[in-house]
Write a protein that holds these residues in place. Structure first.
Motif, PDB file in Angstrom:
ATOM      1  N   PHE A  12       0.826  -1.204   0.000  1.00 43.66           N
ATOM      2  CA  PHE A  12       0.000   0.000   0.000  1.00 43.66           C
ATOM      3  C   PHE A  12       0.859   1.252   0.000  1.00 43.66           C
ATOM      4  O   PHE A  12       0.624   2.182  -0.780  1.00 43.66           O
ATOM      5  N   GLN A  13       1.858   1.285   0.856  1.00 45.34           N
ATOM      6  CA  GLN A  13       2.718   2.470   0.950  1.00 45.34           C
ATOM      7  C   GLN A  13       3.448   2.750  -0.352  1.00 45.34           C
ATOM      8  O   GLN A  13       3.747   3.902  -0.682  1.00 45.34           O
ATOM      9  N   ALA A  14       3.736   1.704  -1.118  1.00 45.95           N
ATOM     10  CA  ALA A  14       4.460   1.887  -2.373  1.00 45.95           C
ATOM     11  C   ALA A  14       3.663   2.709  -3.384  1.00 45.95           C
ATOM     12  O   ALA A  14       4.253   3.278  -4.321  1.00 45.95           O
ATOM     13  N   THR A  18       1.612   7.714  -6.205  1.00 42.80           N
ATOM     14  CA  THR A  18       0.613   7.557  -7.261  1.00 42.80           C
ATOM     15  C   THR A  18      -0.747   8.017  -6.772  1.00 42.80           C
ATOM     16  O   THR A  18      -1.495   8.681  -7.506  1.00 42.80           O
ATOM     17  N   ALA A  19      -1.083   7.695  -5.547  1.00 42.35           N
ATOM     18  CA  ALA A  19      -2.371   8.112  -4.988  1.00 42.35           C
ATOM     19  C   ALA A  19      -2.493   9.628  -4.969  1.00 42.35           C
ATOM     20  O   ALA A  19      -3.557  10.178  -5.294  1.00 42.35           O
ATOM     21  N   ASN A  20      -1.437  10.310  -4.602  1.00 41.42           N
ATOM     22  CA  ASN A  20      -1.477  11.773  -4.584  1.00 41.42           C
ATOM     23  C   ASN A  20      -1.671  12.342  -5.981  1.00 41.42           C
ATOM     24  O   ASN A  20      -2.388  13.333  -6.169  1.00 41.42           O
ATOM     25  N   THR A 347     -10.896   5.252  -8.163  1.00 45.94           N
ATOM     26  CA  THR A 347      -9.576   4.685  -7.854  1.00 45.94           C
ATOM     27  C   THR A 347      -9.126   5.114  -6.468  1.00 45.94           C
ATOM     28  O   THR A 347      -8.545   4.318  -5.709  1.00 45.94           O
ATOM     29  N   LEU A 348      -9.415   6.359  -6.099  1.00 49.49           N
ATOM     30  CA  LEU A 348      -9.090   6.816  -4.747  1.00 49.49           C
ATOM     31  C   LEU A 348      -9.942   6.069  -3.713  1.00 49.49           C
ATOM     32  O   LEU A 348      -9.448   5.702  -2.638  1.00 49.49           O
TER      33      LEU A 348
END
Length: 360
Positions: A12-14, A18-20, A347-348
């Motif tokens: 998840f942290q990886a 990308t999430a931002n 996706t978020l």
């Protein structure tokens, strides 16, 4: 507690950068009332999760100020039209949407107990949206659109939970049931929802099984279910929650059975093109993670295993601009598009659901 591999948190942290990027691309793309509300919902789950309906006690302030979500809520309220529709004062408010503005209703009502200095402002805006009274997806005829189940009924349920109004919670459930009755058809992988039925003319506008429409319906019904569960009426509405979860399961079972070799769900199962669509796929993966966290006995590892495959496929297609691809054009449902606010939001939501499933 479910046994997790040691790599779950690391995986998840990886994806944090990308999430931002996904989030900022979503914020840059908002044009319409439904996009405003869907993005607000995604931001609430991602940035201000303690006030999401998936949190343990979401209907009272815990002392934290949900700045990001309230910024979205404020924009929705400022652009409210005189008839009460939130986020609607754009393009001369002529797009004909009746339910879409309500997609911002929950974050607006949240302002009444998290931003008490403006409590009356938030209250008036939320009341006006509720009193607009839309049940049909369109303002000029009685139409059932599958996405209406997300747009309108979670807000009605949320209002009922915050205000201790069991009648509104029942109305939210009833509308989910009635929309399902109107749109459910036999598909190649089981019973799924067609897209649009016009009750005024007793005819189909789009009888196709559109994956994003099924995603909207599952997202909405899940939120109504968990809102009832977190309300003071939970003990007297267990059958309604059970129905809603079974209807969510019905959609997941049918759509996941159609998963392609690219680990994406086809845009249409019937009645349209079958290109792999990251938008609907992310929406349904988010539902699987949330449902498995909420009811692990009913939604076991077969659901989260498929969600993980979808997750990797969706995130693997994110561009250097943070845009999700390939996605259906949100305005032309049988074409691929370049940018979709709802795909970014879904996706978020998927990432938020994955995060909370890991931590459950």
């Amino acid at each position: 507690m479910r046994a997790l591999g040691g790599s779950d948190e690391a995986d998840f942290q990886a994806w944090s950068d990308t999430a931002n990027a996904i989030r900022s691309a979503m914020q840059a793309s908002i044009r319409t009332s439904w996009e405003q509300g869907t993005a607000a919902g995604a931001i609430l789950e991602w940035n201000d999760a303690e006030y999401s309906v998936f949190a343990s006690n979401p209907f009272v302030s815990n002392g934290q100020f949900p700045l990001d979500s309230l910024q979205f809520a404020y924009s929705a309220a400022v652009r409210q039209t005189a008839d009460g529709r939130l986020s609607q004062n754009i393009n001369d408010a002529l797009d004909g949407a009746a339910l879409d503005g309500a997609s911002s209703g929950s974050v607006v009502l949240m302002g009444t107990f998290t931003d008490t200095g403006r409590a009356s402002y938030w209250e008036n805006a939320a009341d006006a949206e509720l009193n607009y009274g839309a049940i049909s997806a369109r303002d000029d005829s009685a139409q059932y659109w599958s996405d209406g189940v997300y747009m309108g009924f979670p807000f009605i349920a949320y209002y009922g939970a915050v205000k201790n109004n069991g009648t509104l919670l029942q109305i939210a459930y009833d509308q989910c049931r009635l929309y399902r009755d109107a749109l459910l058809i036999d598909g190649p992988t089981g019973k799924l929802w067609a897209h649009i039925y016009d009750d005024t003319t007793s005819s189909w506008i789009d009888e196709g099984i559109w994956a994003t429409g099924n995603g909207w319906a599952a997202l909405g019904m899940l939120r109504v279910a968990v809102t009832i569960q977190k309300s003071s009426f939970c003990s007297s509405m267990t059958s309604q929650v059970s129905d809603l979860l079974s209807w969510v399961k019905e959609i997941l079972d049918g759509e996941f059975a159609a998963l392609g070799s690219d680990n994406l769900i086809p845009d249409y199962l019937t009645g349209g093109p079958n290109f792999g669509d990251a938008s609907s796929s992310a929406a349904l993966a988010s539902v699987a993670y949330r449902a498995a966290t909420l009811s692990p006995d009913q939604f076991g590892s077969n659901y989260t295993d498929i969600a993980a495959n979808i997750r990797d496929a969706v995130l693997g297609g994110v561009s250097n601009l943070g845009t999700v691809s390939p996605v259906v054009n949100p305005l032309i449902w049988n074409e691929t598009g370049l940018l979709s606010t709802e795909a970014q939001a879904f996706t978020l939501m998927m990432l938020s659901g994955w995060r909370d499933w890991i931590g459950a």
